[in-house]
Structure formats: structure tokens, C-alpha cells
Design a protein around this motif. Structure first.
Motif, short mmCIF file in Angstrom:
data_model
loop_
_atom_site.label_atom_id
_atom_site.label_comp_id
_atom_site.label_asym_id
_atom_site.label_seq_id
_atom_site.Cartn_x
_atom_site.Cartn_y
_atom_site.Cartn_z
N VAL A 181 4.20 29.37 45.51
CA VAL A 181 3.53 28.20 44.93
C VAL A 181 2.05 28.46 44.64
CG1 VAL A 181 5.14 26.61 46.01
CG2 VAL A 181 3.01 27.16 47.19
N LEU A 182 1.54 29.58 45.09
CA LEU A 182 0.16 29.98 44.84
C LEU A 182 0.20 31.36 44.20
CD1 LEU A 182 -2.56 28.60 45.36
CD2 LEU A 182 -2.73 29.87 47.50
N GLN B 294 -0.02 18.73 52.01
CA GLN B 294 -0.20 18.10 50.71
C GLN B 294 -0.57 19.13 49.65
OE1 GLN B 294 -2.65 14.48 50.65
NE2 GLN B 294 -3.68 15.28 48.84
N VAL B 295 -1.45 20.06 49.99
CA VAL B 295 -1.84 21.12 49.06
C VAL B 295 -0.61 21.92 48.64
CG1 VAL B 295 -3.13 23.28 48.80
CG2 VAL B 295 -4.23 21.30 49.86
N ASN C 162 4.17 21.64 42.66
CA ASN C 162 4.39 20.83 41.45
C ASN C 162 3.79 21.50 40.22
OD1 ASN C 162 5.69 18.96 43.05
ND2 ASN C 162 3.93 17.55 43.17
N PHE C 163 2.58 22.02 40.36
CA PHE C 163 1.94 22.71 39.22
C PHE C 163 2.70 23.99 38.87
CE2 PHE C 163 -2.03 20.22 39.97
CZ PHE C 163 -2.27 19.86 38.65
N THR C 164 3.01 24.79 39.89
CA THR C 164 3.65 26.09 39.65
C THR C 164 5.01 25.91 38.99
OG1 THR C 164 2.49 27.06 41.54
CG2 THR C 164 4.42 28.23 40.73
N GLU C 165 5.79 24.94 39.47
CA GLU C 165 7.12 24.72 38.88
C GLU C 165 7.02 24.17 37.47
OE1 GLU C 165 9.49 22.42 41.58
OE2 GLU C 165 9.85 24.14 42.91
N ALA C 166 5.91 23.53 37.14
CA ALA C 166 5.70 23.06 35.77
C ALA C 166 5.23 24.18 34.85
CB ALA C 166 4.68 21.92 35.76
N GLN D 20 1.84 32.27 53.64
CA GLN D 20 3.08 31.54 53.36
C GLN D 20 3.06 30.89 51.98
OE1 GLN D 20 4.50 28.90 56.45
NE2 GLN D 20 3.77 30.24 58.10
N LEU D 21 1.90 30.38 51.55
CA LEU D 21 1.80 29.77 50.22
C LEU D 21 2.12 30.79 49.13
CD1 LEU D 21 -1.41 27.62 50.77
CD2 LEU D 21 0.85 26.70 50.21
#
Length: 732
Positions: free
Chosen positions: A523-524, A477-478, A484-488, A517-518
Motif C-alpha cells: 500500500v506504500l 487509518q494511514v 485506497n489510493f494505491t488500489e485506485a 509492513q506498509l
């Protein structure tokens, strides 16, 4: 008697922006029409110390250390270069205050600033800043220059000096008041003399009847007592009170009488009502009623909480007031390259709170038994935006840091909509929980309102431990939320934890693999590892045996009581992982070393990870849920389209079509629909525009559509509507 209240934040917290507690209290006292003056003595001491005159005096100091101890090579070099430091200091400080931007060119040429040991890390500069970003590069070099001077001060003048903390060791885990009390009864230090000279001038000018000292951190405690000590000695009629984060967590079982040689009152948790009652008592209007207040009575330390009055609601506490503070003189520095950490030290941020306390309130490592976290109360988005507009008008700054325990997603949505509705130009960031309600479209809406970054606790990237922590999230989920945040276009910073009770070596290594991996999938962008610390007011501290932990000691001190020494039943030395975890993370943040075996980060044998190498990738490539969420709200934040109608003919049949052309800040784009659906869409976009106060649910939009046409789902997930959803149509 009319009270004149003086509030200070003692040295040191941040160089770039004031700690907000005094502004919150001044804003509240404004609602009571109580005359109030505030000061951030931290920035004022720094500006006096790091000035031409300040350095001239500094290099003249004949410290015992200079007489008795041979100076290190580094301090000898700085002392030898003192003329260069004295010559450049005012220009550098002005540059870091944003007043002298052209100096960046000279700083970056490399022969302007005197350089000592902090510049040994210079080889990483091109890696960090590339060939662009002259201002950032110069800020970082100027920061190293200040840190060199700081190193000299620590070695030669005052070992307790630090830019964001002063004598922190004396305040951290100080179960006994003895050491701090003994230090306060010794001669003042060189830094103390600067502090006291500034305080003396202010006290004599303001002539307060009540002196409030906010102590947010252990690194403010010593200076707070020094200030109180001087005022007690020279102005004994002034009443002195302490509040803030440090007493809220550390001084809840205070019993040492000697503390009240310095302070008359120490208040806990929300300060508004305790302060109002103190003022009333000083005016003989409260007849001995107090709220969460320690005081000395008949030679005994008493805790008084004898009022029937309830705490003020968040809507009643007023807008923080930053007047009196030297907002144009704060110093923006770039200490380290971590992109999120620089936001704490670079730039001026107005601080606000979306909600009192934490809406989740379950994490087992957190002090959730304390009222300032336990009692959750949100502030209406309309009130928040009123406060935002007032603060922009007062400070001239449109940057906001919402300092919540964790900002509630529903309130973030309401705030974003209100910001867009009022057309407020604002830049903001906050702390969150990585919960699934942060959908792709909600993240895009938050970005559109000015949100640039979020930070949140991933903690231990292990589902077993996340469940034990009661975090309410999974690693999968994280990953989706960070995506979602990163792509925005919103930067994500993760708080990471190791050494949680019962955590195995295998779980530590698997957690590192999840983090690797994140970062690898992008995404992080930022993170920081913290070693678990057990506190007295957390579920673990209150019930250690439930979590496989044994307290080292049951002894409760007479002064500060929060951090608890403990033994983990696993017997694992978690300290050994510290260097490897932090070094690997540093490299991951720079986008490199993803192919290194995890073993390479440690100089002792570790087990191989049990996490599949594509775990995060697979979690992010699951099919998107296309189900309709009927209660979600549909919002249009774009403008009105340009419409061109035309007739389309195929196989002898003709029908009317519409081309709708939209313009956003980046591009223009068009969609085509049949004329009737096009007319309905234009009407609907006007109805669901963010400029309207009424929000429409997807269920209402569906019902309206199906009163005229068939199969809403087919329309809603069609290519034209998908195009709008990629730009300005949000289902949140």
C-alpha cells in the motif's frame, strides 16, 4: 514614473521546472497592468556552464586548487577525458530537454558517455530499470554524467556548486551575517562570473526600476546577494527587494544593517500587497505605507506594517504567468530510483495552489504560527480550472503540481468533478493528510480526474507520537488511506520522521516495523526518512519544555533565525539510526528484504519490535462499513448505456428485464435489472452525471428510489450496482 519590474529566481532550485514564485508574482502584477519580466537565472547559468563552449572554458580555468593541491584520481580522469565531455555535452543536454530522444539508444550501449566515479553504482541499473525503459535508463546515465562534471567543478573550480543549491552552507542556520558578508566581499567565483554576465545583459535590456529577487531556499541566498550586490554597484538607482520562503521563515527578526547595503526592502509572507505598496511608494502614491516590510531608515533597520489595507484574496491574485521563462530548455533528470523523488526532477510541471495555508494547521513540528500556513483560504474549483486551462494554453503542458501545505479533501473532490465536467485532459499530484475522508471511491474519482500521485506525512509511525504531534491520524487509518489510493492506481509517498522529542528507541524500531509492513502489503510505494529539526515558529520551538526539549541557546541572531539547536530529555542519539532507516527503506522500495530481521539494518544492538507481524494486514482486512452516508454526493462519470429489454419467464410467471451495457476505456460490461428499476437507473444516471453542475446527495437518491420501490439499501448494495461502483459510479 512607470515601473518596469524585473523578477528573478537566483541559482539554484530545480533543473526540470521553474520555481513558481516569480510566475505567481508576474500573474498578480498582470492584474495591475504593471510591465513585468521574469527570469530563472538557475537554468540559464546551468545551460551556459553545461555547453560545448562552457566546458571548453571550464577546463581552461586555472584554479588555485589545480596549482596547489594534487587532483583526486576522479578529477584527473575527468580532466583527461575533457575532449569526450566537450564533444558530447550539447547532445546530452538536448536529450535531457526532450529534443533528441534517439540518443537514448546510443547512451544505453555503454560506450558513448565518458564515465567517472558516479558510474560505480551502475550494477543497480538492471534492478532499477529492467530490460525495458530505454529513455529512463538513458536519462539516469546522462544524469550520472552531469554529476561527474559537477564533482569536478566542486573539487577544482567552486566548492559551493550544486545543481539544486549553491553555497547552501552560507544560508543554512546563518544566525550571523558575518560569514556571508565576508564571502561577498571576496572575489567572485567562476560560477559567479557566469551568473553576473547573464544578469548584466538582462538588466541592460530590461532597464527595470524595481528588481525583485525571490529566495525560496538557503541554497539561493548567496546568489541572491551576489545579484543584488552587482546591481547596487552598477545601477544604484534601481530599487531591490527580496521575498520568498527563506526570508518568510528565517529573517523575521532581521536587525543587521549590512543587509541593506544589498537590498532596499525585504518583505514577509504573501508578497502581493507588500509589492503593490512598494510600487505605489516608488510612484509617490502610498505616502509611506508598507505591509510586512523591512527597510533601512535613518541608519536603523525598521519593520513597517502600517497599512490598513487587507491582503488580496486568492481569487484576486490572478493566474500564474510563465511567459519569459525558457520552458522548452529545462532539463529532466533521474538522480535516484525513488519513484516519487523522480517527479521532482523529471518532467515539466505547472505549479498551482488549491488553498492558501493549511486547513489542519495543528502539527507541532510545523511553522503553524506563521501567516502563510496559519491563514487558510481555499480557491474555488471553478477558478482553479480557469487557471488550469489558461496555463495549458500558455505553456502547452498539462502536468500540474499543486504545491499546497496539504490539499483539502473536499476541495480535491470539487476540483476533480470540475475537471471531469469540463473534460480537461490533465495530470496532477499534490500533498495531503492521510485522513479518513479519502475513501475508496473518492480516490477512484481523483484518479479519474488525472491525479497520479499524493505525498503525505506519516511522520513517526507510532500512535502515541502521532497524538503528540497532533497529526489527527492513526497508523491504522494511514494504512487504509494508502490502500485506497494505491488500489485506485494513485502512487503514495510517505514523509517519515525520526528523532521527534521524547521518541524512544523502542518507538523508532516499532515505527520502522510499521513502515516495513506498509511496503510489504503493497500500500506504500515510496517514502523518505527525515530527522526531526526544531524551528522557531513551531509549537515545539515556541514551548519546548512542554515537549521535553531544552533549547541549546536563547541567543537570537541579527540575521537568520529559524532552526534551533536543542537537547532531547531522553538523551538518545537519534543520528545513529539514520543509515539503517534509510538503507532498509531503499530495499523495501525495491520490494525486497521484508524477511530480514530489523537488527540486520543496524550495527548496534536494538530491541525487538513490539508490533505484531500482521498488524497492518489485519487493519486492512476489517469488514467494510456498508452504512449509508446520507449527505455524501453520488456522481456518475460514465457514458449512457446501451439498453436491451427482454422478457424472463420462470414457473409460468413472466416479467420484463433490461440488460444495460456500459463501455469504459478498458472494457465493456453489463448488468441486468428488472425493467422498471432499469428505467429508473438510466434516468438517475443522467441526473447525477458529472456533466451536470448540480450534485445530488445519497439521501435525495434514496428518497427518489423509495417513492417508486422499496428497500433502497438492498438495491444500493446489490451486485449490479456494486459493478457500477467498481467502474464509474462514485459515492463521495
Amino acid at each position: 514614473m512607470e515601473n518596469n519590474v524585473f523578477i528573478i529566481t537566483p541559482p539554484f532550485t530545480q533543473l526540470n521546472t521553474p520555481y513558481p514564485a516569480s510566475a505567481y508574482i508576474k500573474g498578480f502584477l498582470n492584474t495591475l497592468n504593471v510591465p513585468t519580466v521574469q527570469a530563472d537565472l538557475g537554468i540559464e547559468v546551468i545551460l551556459e556552464l553545461f555547453s560545448k563552449e562552457g566546458l571548453i572554458n571550464l577546463f581552461k580555468v586555472e584554479s588555485l586548487k589545480l596549482n596547489d593541491v594534487e587532483l583526486s584520481h576522479n578529477s584527473s580522469r575527468i580532466l583527461a577525458l575533457q575532449d569526450d565531455y566537450i564533444k558530447t555535452i550539447d547532445s546530452v543536454i538536448s536529450f535531457l530537454q526532450g529534443k533528441n530522444p534517439t540518443l537514448a539508444l546510443q547512451i544505453c550501449q555503454g560506450d558513448y558517455l565518458p564515465e567517472a566515479s558516479r558510474f560505480n553504482q551502475i550494477e543497480e541499473m538492471d534492478w532499477a530499470f529492467g530490460t525495458m525503459g530505454t529513455q529512463d535508463k538513458a536519462k539516469h546515465l546522462a544524469t550520472l554524467y552531469l554529476e561527474d562534471i559537477s564533482d569536478y567543478i566542486v573539487e577544482c573550480i567552486d566548492e559551493n556548486f550544486g545543481f539544486s543549491r549553491y553555497a547552501e552552507r552560507l544560508g543554512r542556520s546563518a544566525n550571523s551575517f558575518d560569514e556571508l558578508y565576508d564571502t561577498l566581499n571576496q572575489e567572485t567565483t567562476y560560477i559567479d562570473t557566469i551568473l553576473i554576465s547573464i544578469l548584466k545583459s538582462k538588466i541592460e535590456t530590461i532597464q527595470p526600476t524595481l528588481f525583485l529577487i525571490s529566495v525560496p531556499f538557503p541554497g539561493n541566498l548567496y546568489a541572491a546577494f551576489r545579484c543584488a550586490q552587482w546591481v547596487k554597484k552598477h545601477h544604484p538607482t534601481i530599487k531591490i527587494a527580496m521575498g520568498g520562503g527563506f526570508p518568510n521563515t528565517e529573517l523575521r527578526s532581521l536587525s543587521d544593517k549590512r543587509v541593506f547595503e544589498f537590498f532596499d526592502f525585504i518583505t514577509l509572507d504573501d508578497g502581493e500587497l507588500p509589492l503593490k505598496l512598494l510600487i505605489d511608494n516608488l510612484n509617490s502614491q502610498a505616502s509611506g505605507q508598507y505591509k510586512r516590510t523591512f527597510l533601512l531608515e535613518n541608519g536603523e533597520v525598521l519593520y513597517k506594517n502600517n497599512t490598513t489595507k487587507s491582503d488580496y484574496k486568492q481569487a484576486e491574485v490572478g493566474t500564474p504567468d510563465y511567459s519569459d521563462l525558457l520552458l522548452d530548455k529545462y532539463i529532466s533528470v533521474i538522480e535516484i530510483v525513488n519513484p516519487m523523488h523522480r517527479m521532482w526532477s523529471d518532467g515539466r510541471w505547472n505549479k498551482l495552489t488549491m488553498a492558501h495555508g493549511c486547513y489542519w494547521g495543528k502539527c507541532t513540528f510545523c511553522d503553524i504560527s506563521l501567516d502563510y500556513i496559519k491563514l487558510y483560504e481555499p480557491v474555488a474549483a471553478t477558478i482553479l480550472c480557469d487557471r488550469i486551462e489558461q496555463l495549458i494554453a500558455q505553456t502547452g503542458q498539462n502536468g500540474f503540481h499543486f504545491v499546497d501545505e496539504a490539499a483539502p479533501p473536499a476541495l480535491m473532490r470539487a476540483l476533480a468533478l470540475e475537471i471531469l465536467r469540463r473534460k480537461i485532459d490533465v495530470t496532477w499530484w499534490t500533498n495531503i493528510r492521510f485522513e479518513k475522508s479519502f475513501s475508496e471511491e473518492l480516490c477512484q474519482l481523483l484518479k479519474a480526474s488525472g491525479c497520479i500521485a499524493v505525498s503525505g506525512g506519516l511522520e513517526v509511525a507510532s500512535d502515541r507520537l502521532l497524538e503528540l504531534i497532533d497529526k489527527g491520524v492513526t497508523v491504522e487509518q494511514v494504512a487504509k488511506v494508502t490502500r485506497n489510493f494505491t488500489e485506485a492506481g494513485v502512487m503514495v509517498h510517505a514523509y517519515l520522521m525520526y528523532g521527534y522529542p521524547t521518541q524512544t528507541v523502542q518507538e523508532t524500531i516499532d515505527s520502522l516495523e510499521m513502515v516495513r509492513q506498509l511496503f510489504e502489503v503493497g500500500v506504500l510505494l515510496s517514502g523518505f526518512w527525515h530527522q526531526f529539526a526544531m524551528t522557531a515558529h513551531s509549537p515545539i520551538g515556541l514551548n519546548p519544555e512542554k515537549y521535553g526539549v531544552i533549547k541549546d541557546t536563547e541567543e537570537i541572531g541579527t540575521f537568520a533565525n529559524n532552526d534551533i539547536n536543542f537537547v532531547d530529555s531522553t538523551g538518545i542519539d537519534h543520528n545513529q539510526f539514520s543509515f539503517g532507516l534509510k538503507k532498509s527503506l531503499y530495499n523495501f522500495m525495491h520490494g525486497i528484504c521484508f524477511d530480514y530481521p530489523l537488527q540486520d539494518w543496524f550495527d548496534f544492538k536494538i530491541p525487538p519490535t513490539t508490533i505484531s507481524e500482521d498488524f497492518i494486514y489485519n487493519a486492512l482486512t476489517e469488514e467494510t462499513d456498508l452504512s449509508i452516508k446520507p449527505n455524501s454526493k453520488v456522481v456518475w462519470i460514465g457514458g449512457e448505456p446501451q439498453v436491451a429489454n427482454f422478457v424472463k419467464t420462470k414457473k409460468g410467471n413472466s416479467w420484463e428485464m433490461s440488460t444495460l451495457t456500459f463501455h469504459d476505456k478498458k472494457e465493456s460490461y453489463s448488468i441486468q435489472l428488472n425493467r422498471e428499476e432499469g428505467d429508473w437507473l438510466i434516468e438517475t444516471l443522467n441526473k447525477i452525471s458529472v456533466s451536470n453542475t448540480k450534485l445530488y446527495s445519497l439521501q435525495e437518491i434514496k428518497a427518489d428510489y423509495e417513492s417508486k420501490f422499496e428497500n433502497f439499501e438492498l438495491f444500493w448494495f446489490s451486485k449490479p450496482i456494486e459493478t457500477l461502483r467498481q467502474h464509474s459510479l462514485f459515492n463521495v
